[in-house]
Scaffold this active site. Structure first.
Site, PDB file in Angstrom:
ATOM      1  N   GLY A  21       0.937  -1.345  -0.162  1.00  0.00           N
ATOM      2  CA  GLY A  21       0.014   0.034   0.150  1.00  0.00           C
ATOM      3  C   GLY A  21       0.730   1.401  -0.145  1.00  0.00           C
ATOM      4  N   SER A  22       0.466   2.267   0.819  1.00  0.00           N
ATOM      5  CA  SER A  22       1.129   3.637   0.891  1.00  0.00           C
ATOM      6  C   SER A  22       2.551   3.610   1.334  1.00  0.00           C
ATOM      7  CB  SER A  22       0.091   4.621   1.539  1.00  0.00           C
ATOM      8  OG  SER A  22      -0.827   4.712   0.823  1.00  0.00           O
ATOM      9  N   VAL A  23       3.086   2.566   1.902  1.00  0.00           N
ATOM     10  CA  VAL A  23       4.361   2.732   2.116  1.00  0.00           C
ATOM     11  C   VAL A  23       5.228   2.859   0.805  1.00  0.00           C
ATOM     12  CG1 VAL A  23       6.492   1.230   3.005  1.00  0.00           C
ATOM     13  CG2 VAL A  23       4.285   0.899   4.093  1.00  0.00           C
ATOM     14  N   LYS A  63       4.465   5.053  -0.958  1.00  0.00           N
ATOM     15  CA  LYS A  63       4.999   6.522  -1.166  1.00  0.00           C
ATOM     16  C   LYS A  63       6.338   7.009  -0.705  1.00  0.00           C
ATOM     17  CE  LYS A  63       0.048   8.159  -0.907  1.00  0.00           C
ATOM     18  NZ  LYS A  63      -0.438   6.862  -0.846  1.00  0.00           N
ATOM     19  N   TYR A 107      -4.394  14.098   3.084  1.00  0.00           N
ATOM     20  CA  TYR A 107      -3.607  12.785   2.680  1.00  0.00           C
ATOM     21  C   TYR A 107      -4.356  12.639   1.356  1.00  0.00           C
ATOM     22  CZ  TYR A 107      -1.525   8.377   2.337  1.00  0.00           C
ATOM     23  OH  TYR A 107      -0.747   7.465   2.056  1.00  0.00           O
TER      24      TYR A 107
END
Length: 390
Positions: free
Chosen positions: A88-90, A92, A182
């Site tokens: 997921g957003s890791v 980013k 976010y």
């Protein structure tokens, strides 16, 4: 595919150090390892989760990695420590690391407007790459567009342009730099800017400039639905019928630069230190730019945001949630300590407050930080909007 009722199994599969680190001191002693394992077991029972992998590594010491529960509910295969999972957003934190490497090389500027790299963004002349990277652009999250949810759940393949279109179709949240919200659209735009500058697909640029230098052998940004073996199947209620389903092979093009990376806990332990220190990819000067924190109500050091990383009461890194999976990869500089949690479910039980994200991996990590660093305890829920900023 709809899976029967979620069943919890708490099976200790493997807790060890890598063979190459056999001579190194362990990152946690036996007593601490037992407390961490008990905390993970407790959260798996409370949240009725299929499985989890937890890794802890102190600089210069052998990592401690433990796998609990099941990687697949149908086959009952136990979780392994080397499972490939969606993070997921890791993602980013990886993408903004690449962005900062390009800044470091003088190939782009954080203060350049996004219009220089991506045309057609409303107000793009007034929105900087920095504001996209630290979530102060005011551009809405494409995930909030009902069209996105329908296209995702019906199996559409997305282009970066379509993801941006879905975000900018929504009203602007605030003037650039005046609030914090976010937004996955922000990081998609950064991915497009990176492709423009490097003249490479984002996946190739990440592999060449981030994954390979860090020695991450199980990490990639795929465009296809399959995962490398072994992989943990991911479970979710984010399905067309609202019933429990298997999201393992949902398209990664729906999240791309904002959340499409596949990785392993051993790889993320290496990456977490880089998120928190910049080493070996970013200079001290560049890392200081990354850590120009944005605060927002309640203006607490328990949660701040920099260039693609959070600061959770001293723990620096990112959390991630995607249908079927949640993860965190954090580093605490004061203790020279990396912490990674991966859960093959995004299903969270309990009450929720508005403007907060609740993810099983973050909740597990909250209890683990109470053991590892009682003076630096990460919050269990993540605030996703705040204004004004400071």
């Amino acid at each position: 595919m709809v899976i029967p009722v979620l069943v919890l199994a708490l099976i200790l599969v493997f807790a060890s150090t890598a063979p190459a680190s056999a001579a190194a001191k362990p990152s946690v002693d036996r007593a601490t390892a037992k407390r961490l394992s008990v905390a993970v077991d407790k959260e798996l029972r409370r949240q009725v989760l299929p499985g989890a992998i937890v890794g802890v590594k102190r600089d210069g010491r052998a990592p401690w990695i433990v796998a609990r529960g099941l990687a697949n509910l149908q086959t009952r295969r136990p979780m392994r420590t080397d499972e490939h999972v969606r993070i997921g957003s890791v993602t980013k934190a990886f993408v903004t690391t690449l962005l900062l490497r390009l800044v470091q090389e003088g190939r782009l500027s954080l203060d350049a407007p996004i219009s220089r790299y991506v045309p057609g963004v409303p107000g793009g002349d007034s929105i900087s790459l920095r504001e996209l990277a630290n979530m102060t652009s005011g551009i809405a999250d494409n995930f909030a567009n009902p069209e996105f949810a329908l296209e995702y759940l019906t199996g559409e393949t997305f282009t970066p342009e379509r993801l941006v279109e879905l975000g900018i179709a929504l009203p602007t949240l605030f003037a650039p730099g005046t609030g914090w919200a976010y937004s996955n659209t922000n990081t998609v735009l950064l991915g497009m800017a990176i492709q423009r500058v490097t003249e490479q697909p984002l996946a190739a640029a990440l592999k060449q400039r981030v994954f390979a230098p860090l020695g991450l052998r199980g990490t990639s940004l795929p465009s296809f639905r399959t995962l490398p073996k072994p992989y943990a199947s991911g479970y979710t209620y984010q399905t067309l019928n609202g019933r429990l389903g298997d999201a393992t092979f949902n398209t990664p093009t729906a999240t791309w630069a904002a959340g499409g990376i596949v990785s392993t806990v051993p790889d993320l332990l290496l990456a977490a230190r880089m998120f928190g220190t910049g080493k070996p990819l970013l200079s001290a000067t560049t890392q200081r730019q990354r850590e120009q924190w944005v605060g927002f109500p309640p203006n607490s050091k328990r949660q701040r945001y920099g260039i693609g990383v959070f600061d959770f009461d001293g723990w620096i890194g990112h959390n991630g949630g995607i249908p079927g999976y949640t993860a965190i990869a954090w580093y605490l500089p004061q203790r020279h300590l990396s912490l990674v949690v991966s859960v093959n479910s995004d299903i969270r039980v309990g009450a929720k407050l508005p403007s907060y994200a609740y993810e099983p991996a973050s909740e597990i990590a909250h209890f683990l930080t109470r053991i590892l660093s009682p003076d630096h305890v990460a919050p269990a829920a993540v605030k996703v909007r705040g204004a004004p900023v400071k």
